[in-house]
Design an enzyme around this catalytic site. Sequence first.
Site, PDB file in Angstrom:
ATOM      1  N   VAL A 164       0.774  -1.300   0.070  1.00 57.55           N
ATOM      2  CA  VAL A 164       0.127   0.082  -0.213  1.00 57.55           C
ATOM      3  C   VAL A 164       0.936   1.094  -0.111  1.00 57.55           C
ATOM      4  O   VAL A 164       0.946   2.123   0.592  1.00 57.55           O
ATOM      5  CB  VAL A 164      -0.942   0.171   1.329  1.00 57.55           C
TER       6      VAL A 164
ATOM      7  N   GLU B  98      15.402   6.445  -6.185  1.00 61.84           N
ATOM      8  CA  GLU B  98      15.339   5.585  -5.044  1.00 61.84           C
ATOM      9  C   GLU B  98      15.996   6.506  -3.697  1.00 61.84           C
ATOM     10  O   GLU B  98      16.776   7.346  -3.954  1.00 61.84           O
ATOM     11  CB  GLU B  98      15.985   4.346  -4.944  1.00 61.84           C
TER      12      GLU B  98
ATOM     13  N   LYS C 136       8.790  -5.927 -10.045  1.00 61.57           N
ATOM     14  CA  LYS C 136       9.634  -6.675 -10.936  1.00 61.57           C
ATOM     15  C   LYS C 136      10.240  -7.992 -10.399  1.00 61.57           C
ATOM     16  O   LYS C 136      10.735  -8.667 -11.127  1.00 61.57           O
ATOM     17  CB  LYS C 136      10.836  -5.834 -11.537  1.00 61.57           C
TER      18      LYS C 136
ATOM     19  N   ASP D 193      17.863  -2.230 -11.725  1.00 62.47           N
ATOM     20  CA  ASP D 193      16.583  -1.985 -12.065  1.00 62.47           C
ATOM     21  C   ASP D 193      16.460  -2.070 -13.418  1.00 62.47           C
ATOM     22  O   ASP D 193      15.273  -2.969 -13.951  1.00 62.47           O
ATOM     23  CB  ASP D 193      15.958  -0.588 -11.632  1.00 62.47           C
TER      24      ASP D 193
ATOM     25  N   THR E 256       4.510  -4.174  -4.382  1.00 61.26           N
ATOM     26  CA  THR E 256       5.643  -4.215  -3.620  1.00 61.26           C
ATOM     27  C   THR E 256       6.961  -4.120  -4.305  1.00 61.26           C
ATOM     28  O   THR E 256       6.972  -4.264  -5.703  1.00 61.26           O
ATOM     29  CB  THR E 256       5.765  -5.320  -2.658  1.00 61.26           C
TER      30      THR E 256
ATOM     31  N   LYS F 294      14.234  -5.395 -15.883  1.00 61.40           N
ATOM     32  CA  LYS F 294      13.388  -5.003 -16.737  1.00 61.40           C
ATOM     33  C   LYS F 294      13.858  -5.986 -18.327  1.00 61.40           C
ATOM     34  O   LYS F 294      13.034  -6.528 -18.906  1.00 61.40           O
ATOM     35  CB  LYS F 294      13.067  -3.691 -17.158  1.00 61.40           C
TER      36      LYS F 294
ATOM     37  N   LEU G  90       3.274   2.307 -20.116  1.00 64.46           N
ATOM     38  CA  LEU G  90       3.193   2.271 -21.680  1.00 64.46           C
ATOM     39  C   LEU G  90       2.727   0.685 -22.005  1.00 64.46           C
ATOM     40  O   LEU G  90       3.136  -0.030 -21.323  1.00 64.46           O
ATOM     41  CB  LEU G  90       4.641   2.555 -21.934  1.00 64.46           C
TER      42      LEU G  90
END
Length: 852
Positions: free
Chosen positions: A506, A705, A617, A716, A594, A720, A651
């Site tokens: 959340v 971050e 991810k 990161d 999360t 991806k 996207l």
Amino acid sequence: MPARPAPPSRSSRVASSGRRKAVDVFKFGGASLADAAAVRHAIDLILTPRPSPVVTVVSALAGVTDALLAMAESARTGDFRAADAAVDRLEARHVAVAEGIIPTRRARAALVKELEEAFAELRTLAHGVASLRELTPRTRDFLVARGEQLSARLVVAGMQARRAKAQYVEAAELIVTDGVFGNAFPDLAATDRRVRDRLAPLLRRRLMPVVPGFVGASPDGALVTLGRGGSDLTATVLGRALKAQRITLWKDVPGLMTTDPRLVPSARIVPQLNVREAAELAYYGAKVLHPRALIPLARIQVPVFVRPFAEPDAPGTEISTRHTLQRYPVKALSIVRGQALVTVTGNGMLGVPGIAARTFAALQQAGISVTLITQASSEHSISLCVPAERGAQARTALEDAFALEVARRELEGVEVQGGMATLAVVGLGMAGSPGIASRMFSSLSGARVNIVAIAQGSSELNISVVITEKDAEQAARAVHDEFQLDKIGGGGVRHDDRLDVVLLGVGQIGRELLRILPRTRRRVKPTIVGLIDRSGYLFNADGLSARQLLNAVTLKEQGASLMAIPGATKATAPEAVSQIARHALSRPVLVDLTADQTLPAIRKAITAEWDVVLANKKPLSASRVEVEALRALATQHGARILHETTVGAGLPVMDSYAKLVETGDKVLRIEGCTSGTLGFLLTEIGKGRPFSEALRDAMARGYTEPDPRDDLSGMDVARKALILARLIGFAGDLSDVTVESLVPEAFRSMPVARFKATLADQDAAWAARQAAATRQGRVLRYVLRATRTRVQVGLQAVPPSHPLAGLRGTDNQIVFTTMRYREHPLVITGPGAGPAVTAAGVLNDILQLTPA
Ligand code: ADP
Ligand code: ASP
Ligand code: MG
């Protein structure tokens, strides 16, 4: 293992003995008593302090009854060797348990000696049978009763070793029966008296009686057995006689379930069952209870609890006189395999009086139990089910009984069809709800199961059908689904106009999602039923109220956890999912927002047949083995996994990929810039700003971050890239991705504060990089590049003609080079970060799962 007292006790009643508290009757099932550790655990449960005294009934150790029966059979055929070997094995097992439960040498030796004597006697008996090659039902019972007698001895010795005042009580002294060997039933009134006379004095002296289950005495004093699973009956008989406050049957299942969990994996615990329902289920073959176990409790109010031996804190199933769960007209179903359908046919049926009665009488005389009877409305035939191995006997018995009618051609004869199974659905609410039978039949025909015969019990508590054995599993699942039995235990039944969302995480995106969700314009509204964070979860099967949601959003914004909200439950994420999944949900979706490794929670959701939407991810960039297993699990459970926002936020990256593939195109290469943070940084540096200033700006705008090195390390983007590469068949792991970190070695392990304070130290190097690129007329981009065989992420100086060169600010870009888009690749560009676009992307995935 932890041991706790049974469920909250009712006000204790005064037992017939006078002042003492009402007792608890415990029964330990054979399936649970596998080895020494299990026996120790049983003793722990018995000795857990509680207000009421415990009377214990034990089954034979797991598999022992079967082994004894097989041994007796070997002996009957004269096979001394096999019988001896079987006795040796049994002896070794019991001795091993004895050794595992008695710590002191003296006591252990005494018990082992006792066991050796018992087995020596058993060997002699077996030899007697083998010499005579005759095994009477009486002898068989005498042999088989050993299983329970021995396990009860073990329990008593184990209790005494722990200084408990345990007392072995021979079952034959307590339970008087009708003397039918192999399937005796107690004379309840006589047994009541004996039990009280014998046990009350012991209880007064605070001794703890332990009684072998399954065994009783014939009227002439011989040992008899009460039929397979008979220890359940021993427990209820004792509970009745002692007016116990409750009877607890400790078993290897979580409770009495909607059906046999070995047959239907989505079987659920029924929290409470009316005695009549449970009795009907047992009678119709639900193996969890002896068929006649509840008869002793017909007119007396002693609740029975079926509870998991391995999880003594769990409540299990209560069997009592209440009638709960009224929304479920059908509460459970049972399947019995190995049946034969016996049909008596003939035109003369109409005229011949008492056919049905004579049929039963004949079978009863032959000692064959009939599990189901049905008469065609034309009265042209009467069918019944008997255990398959008794089929031939049933035919002979009936042909004899109707010899005259057959000779006169009033009856055509008796037909026996093997390979059958019966399926019975049971529920008190059936009487009041029309259409149960037709729902059952249409679900069966939908599953292409052929119904051979139908019977409705006169009680209206059950409907049974005969099907072929090979259809049994399929049939059980279809009927289980039809009555939504996988949803029993809370929440109510499914609503077709709802889609239930459980949010895992959340944070910013989650809160944004909560804000935009109510605005969706669809007939089927997504409803937030659960919120889960690291502290626990908040759940309401009917949907969390606007007020609860607002409360949660406000608290989370202030940095508090969900546990601060009244009604929240403490749990880990996987526990939260499992607990929520016990309720009736409509098209449940787990939405993971999360940044944790949430695979365990996701697996729980998928196993419960939820769909999953991921912005996170981590799960899909886990090891290949884990991700492939997850995909396989999803296929197996028909669950969908959507994860549009794992790359490029809102996207349409995954969507475009899917459309390309669906139309027969093949994607050869995927490139792109998928870090808004790095995009912003490089654009600013390109404009001539120093690195330190540009990064500080990015931090101030909330693009990074908390530790900006998490962005600069490239991990990161690597995740991806891996997710994209796996789409096109890359078989590697994250460690196979070549990643160029933008954090120089010297800056990697220093504290964040220090890193932030020394940013300017990196300015010169960045200025040089930028200058080199400018000299070549190129622009710096942090680029991912994925093919089936190779995945790299790192800094690149791209020529101005390249699509990535035109990218501005935090925008993301994904470039698909495909068979069709080879010369001019397909380019998707737009904002690729931020709570608003990400939440919208997540909502879009949720709506994909919603019927229009
Ligand atoms: P015990 O160890 O007490 O003798 P049983 O082995 O007789 O226990 O009964 C438990 C078994 O019954 C379970 O292993 C399960 O496979 C089977 N079973 C059949 N129907 C059900 C049901 N409706 N609920 C729970 N268990 C069932
Ligand atoms: N040991 C017996 C059986 O296996 C009785 C019981 O376990 O209840 O059937
Ligand atoms: Mg049993």
